[in-house]
Write a protein that holds these residues in place. Structure first.
Motif, PDB file in Angstrom:
ATOM      1  N   TRP A 173      66.689  91.366  61.231  1.00  0.00           N
ATOM      2  CA  TRP A 173      65.953  91.029  60.013  1.00  0.00           C
ATOM      3  C   TRP A 173      65.277  89.669  60.105  1.00  0.00           C
ATOM      4  N   HIS A 174      65.925  88.715  60.748  1.00  0.00           N
ATOM      5  CA  HIS A 174      65.371  87.380  60.997  1.00  0.00           C
ATOM      6  C   HIS A 174      65.119  86.567  59.732  1.00  0.00           C
ATOM      7  N   ASN A 175      65.733  86.943  58.645  1.00  0.00           N
ATOM      8  CA  ASN A 175      65.687  86.175  57.406  1.00  0.00           C
ATOM      9  C   ASN A 175      67.003  86.387  56.677  1.00  0.00           C
ATOM     10  N   ALA A 176      67.424  85.376  55.915  1.00  0.00           N
ATOM     11  CA  ALA A 176      68.632  85.560  55.116  1.00  0.00           C
ATOM     12  C   ALA A 176      68.458  86.768  54.211  1.00  0.00           C
ATOM     13  N   LEU A 177      69.461  87.606  54.146  1.00  0.00           N
ATOM     14  CA  LEU A 177      69.335  88.855  53.392  1.00  0.00           C
ATOM     15  C   LEU A 177      69.029  88.604  51.924  1.00  0.00           C
ATOM     16  N   SER A 179      67.376  85.819  50.946  1.00  0.00           N
ATOM     17  CA  SER A 179      66.269  84.842  50.937  1.00  0.00           C
ATOM     18  C   SER A 179      66.735  83.420  50.679  1.00  0.00           C
ATOM     19  N   SER A 180      67.978  83.126  51.027  1.00  0.00           N
ATOM     20  CA  SER A 180      68.524  81.774  50.871  1.00  0.00           C
ATOM     21  C   SER A 180      68.488  81.073  52.227  1.00  0.00           C
ATOM     22  N   GLU A 181      69.346  80.070  52.398  1.00  0.00           N
ATOM     23  CA  GLU A 181      69.474  79.394  53.684  1.00  0.00           C
ATOM     24  C   GLU A 181      70.671  79.928  54.478  1.00  0.00           C
ATOM     25  N   SER A 182      71.183  81.065  54.097  1.00  0.00           N
ATOM     26  CA  SER A 182      72.381  81.623  54.711  1.00  0.00           C
ATOM     27  C   SER A 182      72.155  81.960  56.187  1.00  0.00           C
ATOM     28  N   ARG A 183      73.251  81.916  56.950  1.00  0.00           N
ATOM     29  CA  ARG A 183      73.217  82.348  58.351  1.00  0.00           C
ATOM     30  C   ARG A 183      73.271  83.872  58.477  1.00  0.00           C
ATOM     31  N   ILE A 184      73.544  84.559  57.375  1.00  0.00           N
ATOM     32  CA  ILE A 184      73.634  86.030  57.420  1.00  0.00           C
ATOM     33  C   ILE A 184      72.212  86.588  57.326  1.00  0.00           C
ATOM     34  N   GLN A 185      71.648  86.895  58.498  1.00  0.00           N
ATOM     35  CA  GLN A 185      70.227  87.234  58.573  1.00  0.00           C
ATOM     36  C   GLN A 185      69.946  88.568  59.249  1.00  0.00           C
ATOM     37  N   HIS A 186      70.984  89.332  59.551  1.00  0.00           N
ATOM     38  CA  HIS A 186      70.796  90.609  60.229  1.00  0.00           C
ATOM     39  C   HIS A 186      71.840  91.588  59.707  1.00  0.00           C
ATOM     40  N   MET A 187      71.767  92.850  60.169  1.00  0.00           N
ATOM     41  CA  MET A 187      72.649  93.873  59.629  1.00  0.00           C
ATOM     42  C   MET A 187      73.206  94.785  60.712  1.00  0.00           C
ATOM     43  N   LEU A 188      74.437  95.188  60.521  1.00  0.00           N
ATOM     44  CA  LEU A 188      75.045  96.285  61.266  1.00  0.00           C
ATOM     45  C   LEU A 188      75.338  97.411  60.283  1.00  0.00           C
ATOM     46  N   MET A 189      75.441  98.624  60.789  1.00  0.00           N
ATOM     47  CA  MET A 189      75.739  99.785  59.963  1.00  0.00           C
ATOM     48  C   MET A 189      77.106 100.356  60.345  1.00  0.00           C
ATOM     49  N   ASN A 206      76.784 111.518  54.103  1.00  0.00           N
ATOM     50  CA  ASN A 206      77.616 110.441  54.612  1.00  0.00           C
ATOM     51  C   ASN A 206      77.228 109.147  53.904  1.00  0.00           C
ATOM     52  N   PHE A 207      78.154 108.216  53.830  1.00  0.00           N
ATOM     53  CA  PHE A 207      77.883 106.936  53.191  1.00  0.00           C
ATOM     54  C   PHE A 207      77.914 105.842  54.259  1.00  0.00           C
ATOM     55  N   ILE A 208      76.743 105.270  54.539  1.00  0.00           N
ATOM     56  CA  ILE A 208      76.572 104.272  55.586  1.00  0.00           C
ATOM     57  C   ILE A 208      76.496 102.888  54.960  1.00  0.00           C
ATOM     58  N   GLN A 209      77.449 102.046  55.321  1.00  0.00           N
ATOM     59  CA  GLN A 209      77.556 100.721  54.716  1.00  0.00           C
ATOM     60  C   GLN A 209      76.791  99.678  55.528  1.00  0.00           C
ATOM     61  N   ILE A 210      76.037  98.840  54.831  1.00  0.00           N
ATOM     62  CA  ILE A 210      75.309  97.720  55.426  1.00  0.00           C
ATOM     63  C   ILE A 210      76.247  96.522  55.502  1.00  0.00           C
ATOM     64  N   ILE A 211      76.326  95.892  56.662  1.00  0.00           N
ATOM     65  CA  ILE A 211      77.158  94.698  56.828  1.00  0.00           C
ATOM     66  C   ILE A 211      76.263  93.562  57.290  1.00  0.00           C
ATOM     67  N   ALA A 221      76.044  92.527  69.440  1.00  0.00           N
ATOM     68  CA  ALA A 221      75.911  93.976  69.250  1.00  0.00           C
ATOM     69  C   ALA A 221      74.814  94.544  70.128  1.00  0.00           C
ATOM     70  N   GLN A 222      73.723  93.791  70.304  1.00  0.00           N
ATOM     71  CA  GLN A 222      72.643  94.233  71.173  1.00  0.00           C
ATOM     72  C   GLN A 222      73.096  94.268  72.622  1.00  0.00           C
ATOM     73  N   ARG A 223      73.804  93.215  73.055  1.00  0.00           N
ATOM     74  CA  ARG A 223      74.202  93.122  74.456  1.00  0.00           C
ATOM     75  C   ARG A 223      75.319  94.096  74.791  1.00  0.00           C
TER      76      ARG A 223
END
Length: 489
Positions: A173-177, A179-189, A206-211, A221-223
């Motif tokens: 995502w490359h932005n705080a989810l 829109s703050s200054e948070s380090r949480i800027q991406h998501m796993l499912m 199915n219920f897919i949760q965003i983390i 996670a990518q590597r």
């Protein structure tokens, strides 16, 4: 997102909901006979019943609703997002949080206004709904609505691309989810830990949760792979815990909290391989002079920019191998060295099956000749920028060593370079002709008896802090040269 404010009125499904005709732009679909007498949409009711089993004390949750429904021409695919208050489980260290549940990726109505009705045996609509568990702030009495906007954005991606999201996928995502200054800027499912799959009259949901995760956790996670990182997050209470909560105020990564977890990731890559299958990069390739001189003059090489059509064909060939029979529908590209090739979503792949670049059973088969005619070469020179080049040890150790492939696609569209293992099926390169091209797309096959030497020679690229470029690696007897150049090359 064009959504109205949260409502305290009864949610749809608790009272009669008038039947709407399908949107004129959506092909009509007959309503199954068993649904004809019902006035409450049964797909909608099935999800509410699942939620009521968890939240019996909240029959009328706060909701964000689309002002104009998608099937009436509105921009938001999700008709509703319900927001529940969950007390957590203090005995297990699970804090109180808001639980968001979407309505609209599955078939809510069964009459063709959004999704084609295909019967109860398969998936309902796209077969899933999204959820988020957001840790409550101290003193917070009402749920923030930004998660609903985030869910709408992801839903638009699904509707536009027809790629479903599955447990183990990651979204850069490359932005705080929020829109703050948070380090949480991406998501796993992940699978929602409490909302289990349900069967509605329109099929399975199915219920897919965003983390929400940090850049460092996304990169891991990518590597390695999404499921592995999810398990690490479950075991670190402040980073998610058993229910994988998102905490926008979390300031530490799991690797800062427990440095030994980085070793777990590295061991996982070594034993299981990497699920990162390609990145955008600055790269090019050329046939070495000694090889070109041996070519008959009649075999003139035609080099040109990759057209959009060719790019889609290349991705289609890679997609068949990456997704196999489990197809989420998108080639699994991440963002280790630049912009995503596939809309920021990387789909978790089956780590046990044999990789391939083609599949005779695929409906997207690229027929010979659709791309330019293939040609082989005796020697090639691959050039790649520093940021992408630092991934080469991972490419060799985490992909090729495990019988997989990896692609660098030039950001300007001038070339694509795929490194392949001899165990990859359907490649145009083989052990007799390890360097083969089809137009501007090069495939480089690294034989297993050569791979260990390549891994050893390229390992220094992993030390990004001390890496000085340009660097050139040349295996003259193999006819392969790799140059790692400055990023502004």
């Amino acid at each position: 997102m064009e959504s109205g404010p949260p409502h305290l009125s009864p949610v749809p499904g608790t009272e009669a909901v008038p039947h709407h005709h399908p949107h004129p732009g959506v092909p009509g679909m007959h309503m199954p006979p068993q649904m004809m007498p019902m006035t409450t949409p049964v797909g909608l009711q099935a999800i509410y019943q699942a939620c009521r089993r968890l939240y019996a004390d909240q029959p009328n949750p706060l909701q964000v609703t689309a002002v104009v429904k998608y099937w009436l021409g509105g921009p938001d695919p999700l008709d509703y997002i319900s927001m529940y208050s969950n007390p957590g489980d203090p005995n297990r260290g699970i804090p109180a949080h808001w639980h968001y549940v979407s309505f609209g990726l599955s078939d809510l109505y069964g009459d063709g206004r959004v999704h084609e009705y295909t019967g109860p045996e398969g998936p309902s609509g796209f077969g899933f709904e999204l959820t988020i568990r957001l840790k409550k702030e101290t003193g917070e009495t009402a749920p923030p609505t930004w998660p609903a906007a985030l869910m709408q954005t992801l839903a638009r991606y699904v509707f536009q691309s027809e790629n479903v999201l599955c447990a183990g996928d990651h979204v850069s995502w490359h932005n705080a989810l929020d829109s703050s200054e948070s380090r949480i800027q991406h998501m796993l499912m992940a699978e929602d830990p409490l909302l289990q799959s349900i069967l509605s009259p329109m099929g399975t949901i199915n219920f897919i949760q965003i983390i929400g995760v940090t850049a460092e956790e996304l990169q891991a996670a990518q590597r390695w792979n999404g499921p592995g990182i999810l398990e690490l997050l479950r075991n670190v209470p402040v980073a998610g815990g058993p229910w994988l909560l998102t905490d926008m105020r979390r300031g530490e990564t799991i690797f800062e909290k427990d440095p030994q977890l980085q070793e777990v990731v590295e061991r996982g890559i070594e034993t299981e391989g990497s699920n990162l299958s390609g990145v955008s990069a600055k790269c090019s390739w050329e046939e070495m002079e000694e090889s070109r001189e041996e070519r008959e003059e009649s075999e003139e090489t035609v080099r040109q920019r990759i057209t959009p059509h060719e790019s889609e064909q290349i991705k289609a060939e890679l997609r068949r191998g990456l997704m196999g029979q489990h197809g989420s529908g998108a080639a699994g590209f991440g963002t280790g060295a630049g912009a995503d090739w596939t809309d920021h979503v990387n789909h978790n792949t089956d780590r046990e099956r044999k990789d391939s670049l083609s599949s005779s059973g695929s409906t997207e088969e690229v027929k010979p000749g659709e791309l330019q005619r293939s040609q082989t070469m005796d020697a090639v020179h691959v050039k790649i920028n520093k940021e992408a080049g630092t991934l080469l040890p991972l490419v060799m150790r985490g992909r090729l060593k495990h019988g997989r492939h990896f692609t660098f696609k030039d950001v300007s569209g001038n070339s694509a370079i795929t490194f392949v293992s001899p165990r990859v099926m359907g490649a145009i390169a083989d052990e007799s002709h390890p360097y083969a091209s089809r137009g501007p797309w090069l495939q480089v096959l690294i034989p297993e008896d050569f791979l260990e030497a390549v891994i050893k020679d390229l390992e220094e690229l992993s030390n990004t802090e001390e890496l000085v470029v340009p660097k050139q690696y040349r295996w003259r007897e193999k006819g392969l040269t790799i140059s790692v150049l400055p990023d502004d090359w």
